[in-house]
Design an enzyme around this catalytic site. Sequence first.
Site, short mmCIF file in Angstrom:
data_model
loop_
_atom_site.label_atom_id
_atom_site.label_comp_id
_atom_site.label_asym_id
_atom_site.label_seq_id
_atom_site.Cartn_x
_atom_site.Cartn_y
_atom_site.Cartn_z
N ASP A 48 -7.92 -5.43 -0.13
CA ASP A 48 -8.34 -6.26 -1.27
C ASP A 48 -7.97 -7.72 -1.12
O ASP A 48 -8.38 -8.55 -1.93
CB ASP A 48 -7.71 -5.69 -2.55
N HIS A 56 0.86 -1.20 0.00
CA HIS A 56 0.00 0.00 0.00
C HIS A 56 0.89 1.24 0.00
O HIS A 56 1.96 1.25 0.62
CB HIS A 56 -0.90 0.01 1.25
#
Length: 430
Positions: free
Chosen positions: A364, A306
């Site tokens: 996700d 991320h």
Amino acid sequence: MTAHTTSLKVGDQVVDLPVKEGTIGPAVVDIGKLYAQTGMFTYDPGFTSTAACESKITYIDGDEGVLLYRGYPIEQLAEHGDFLESCYLLLYGELPTPTQKHDFDYRVTRHTMVHEQMMRFFQGFRRDAHPMAVMVASVGAMSAFYHDSTDISDPYQRMVASMRMIAKMPTLAAMAYKYSIGQPFVYPKNDLDYTSNFLRMCFAVPCEEYKVNPVLSRALDRIFILHADHEQNASTSTVRLAGSSGANPFACIAAGIACLWGPAHGGANEAALQMLQEIGSVDNIPKYVAKAKDKNDPFRLMGFGHRVYKNYDPRAKIMQKTCHEVLNELGIKDDPLLDVAIELERIALSDPYFIEKKLYPNIDFYSGITLKAMGFPNDMFTVLFALARTVGWIGQWKEMIEDPGQRIGRPRQLYTGEPKRDYVPMAQRR
Ligand code: SDX
């Protein structure tokens, strides 16, 4: 808000730049006058060190793995509230009172139907079109159906457009799904809550009564809360930039959906499940981890890493817990994909490459397993992400439009192309 100034030496010139402090989180150096004072731009292509705006909506501490909506921790909102409560909070800044919540739910519920002509609009798509393509197109087309809420200078029209967006996304998403499987569209029902309504529009058929499973509806509602907003991510920045030109909110949200579709962003939930399916079994994990670490191999572990979180994404933890809840409710005892996901996470989190680069599972990683178990096909996962993120996009767009200092966004560049040169007639070209 200016706390003090800092000095920057540019050649033999020293310029004083204001430093602004936020409530929490990093301070900023205001470089708005840097070009006028020095003739130089700053350079930050991925915006890794750039605050593009001031906002009061969402705060992320990437090192600590903290996510706050208007100051409230995501864990508490996901545990205690429902999605429309978080929608109200993100839009208006405070948790709703019982009366405000009832009124908000009532207004959203009564905007869930779409213009009947949209049914014909859908007929133009191929049945095998990716549902995200359908969503980009149909949300963009909303500005062709709802002209009476496209004047962004009118606060009332902005409010109506916001309600319409939040309320109609589930209807359009369900229509995109039904159209792709050749089943008739299902109209919303006003006696159902937001997420139960969506589940029914997706999975009910005319031949029999559809009974919403309250455990699955609560789980999906929580998943929507987790996806509702996330500071100035790529799709939100897209919506802000599109909105800065004065484009109508439907067009801006369509731009956000287009950006979210990318596999590096919201498309990662679909890509992560495809990756788990490709890995197939725990035995194949070492091969894929090696590929992810190989600089010459473009393969990446989808659902990992991320830009901001250099710790565990707090949403991923809640997502994992919800995944187990849904699988238990559905009696799915041993899902091979979940086994692969859990073992992949264990291996990756103990591997020096991932530790050193601070790569952790993000939101996700577990969402695809959960949504697949609920009955959604892979290509609907990012549609659900877009459905939930619509309130974040709308809230950030509203904050920008209501900022009296708002101007069109217009970044500059570092030009490394050809210097000025004269046209060469065709006859002289070799
Ligand atoms: C979302 O911004 C948001 O807030 C987004 C989001 C939201 O709610 O809006 O949180 C939603 O988009 C989550 C992210 C979903 N994307 C993925 O899961 C795709 C896989 N992840 C990567 O593509 C990547 O981690 C990004 C895109 C998420 C972040 O990319 P960055 O910040 O540009 O990091 P990077 O690509 O510079 O990677 C840093 C290093 C690199 O190695 P070096 O070049 O330094 O040697 O880490 C490596 C990368 O190669 N790396 C990975 C990796 N992610 C980064 N290596 C293997 N697998 C990965 N997944």
